[in-house]
Enzyme design. Structure first.
Site, PDB file in Angstrom:
ATOM      1  N   ASN A  46       0.835  -1.194   0.000  1.00 32.24           N
ATOM      2  CA  ASN A  46       0.000   0.000   0.000  1.00 32.24           C
ATOM      3  C   ASN A  46       0.875   1.252   0.000  1.00 32.24           C
ATOM      4  O   ASN A  46       1.953   1.283   0.604  1.00 32.24           O
ATOM      5  CB  ASN A  46      -1.010   0.010   1.141  1.00 32.24           C
ATOM      6  N   GLU A  48       0.338   5.245   0.658  1.00 29.00           N
ATOM      7  CA  GLU A  48      -0.605   6.258   1.141  1.00 29.00           C
ATOM      8  C   GLU A  48      -0.221   7.653   0.669  1.00 29.00           C
ATOM      9  O   GLU A  48       0.839   7.873   0.082  1.00 29.00           O
ATOM     10  CB  GLU A  48      -0.669   6.183   2.674  1.00 29.00           C
ATOM     11  N   CYS A  57      -4.182   0.705  -2.503  1.00 32.96           N
ATOM     12  CA  CYS A  57      -3.987  -0.533  -1.736  1.00 32.96           C
ATOM     13  C   CYS A  57      -2.923  -1.419  -2.371  1.00 32.96           C
ATOM     14  O   CYS A  57      -2.662  -1.360  -3.588  1.00 32.96           O
ATOM     15  CB  CYS A  57      -5.287  -1.337  -1.693  1.00 32.96           C
ATOM     16  N   GLU A  59      -3.060  -4.543  -3.076  1.00 31.43           N
ATOM     17  CA  GLU A  59      -3.574  -5.450  -4.111  1.00 31.43           C
ATOM     18  C   GLU A  59      -3.547  -4.782  -5.480  1.00 31.43           C
ATOM     19  O   GLU A  59      -3.167  -5.386  -6.481  1.00 31.43           O
ATOM     20  CB  GLU A  59      -5.013  -5.866  -3.790  1.00 31.43           C
ATOM     21  N   CYS A  90     -10.431  -4.839   0.062  1.00 27.07           N
ATOM     22  CA  CYS A  90     -11.498  -3.828   0.113  1.00 27.07           C
ATOM     23  C   CYS A  90     -12.370  -3.907  -1.142  1.00 27.07           C
ATOM     24  O   CYS A  90     -12.047  -4.605  -2.109  1.00 27.07           O
ATOM     25  CB  CYS A  90     -10.894  -2.425   0.262  1.00 27.07           C
TER      26      CYS A  90
END
Ligand code: THU
Length: 136
Positions: A46, A48, A57, A59, A90
């Site tokens: 991830n 940010e 994210c 993934e 998510c």
């Protein structure tokens, strides 16, 4: 389902990728690893942002990296997050999985246990390319 030894290798790659996470705001570090049909593995973590909505994210970073590497068929994705329990992807990542990895196994790894499911199970009645075609 992918073989247990391959799944273990993919989880190890996700845990390695997690070490690169850039998560100064949440301190919630996540890693992912994508296994392509040609055997290549692409990792992601991830990333940010101070403008929180710009965060991506693990993934999606792994999936987009695989696509950028020429992968068009994903066999499996492993996800490694904090804590003992498996970390589920998510909703946005599930939608991206439907697009890029519709037939994939999803291996969710916690420190204490791992659970394997499929994109189809995680995203029933998904909106996909089939809906765009034939309804225009
Ligand atoms: N995150 C992931 O990378 N993958 C998930 O499946 C859930 C959430 C990240 C996004 C954000 O950087 C942090 O975890 C907290 O939501």
């Amino acid at each position: 389902m992918i073989a247990a030894d391959v799944a273990d290798e993919l989880v190890a790659a996700a845990r390695r990728a997690r070490q690169q996470a850039y998560a100064p705001y949440s301190d919630f570090t996540v890693g992912a690893a994508v296994l392509c049909a040609d055997g290549r593995i692409f990792g992601g973590c991830n990333v940010e942002n101070a403008s929180f909505g710009a965060t991506v994210c693990a993934e999606r970073v792994a999936l987009f990296s695989a696509v950028a590497g020429g992968c068009r068929e994903v066999e499996a994705i492993a996800i490694a997050g904090p804590g003992g329990e498996p970390l589920p992807p998510c909703g946005i990542c599930r939608q991206v999985l439907v697009e890029l990895a519709p037939g994939a196994d999803v291996i969710m790894a916690g420190d204490e246990c791992t659970r394997t499911t499929t994109v189809a199970e995680l995203m029933p009645e998904a909106f996909g390319s089939g809906e765009l075609r034939g309804r225009g």
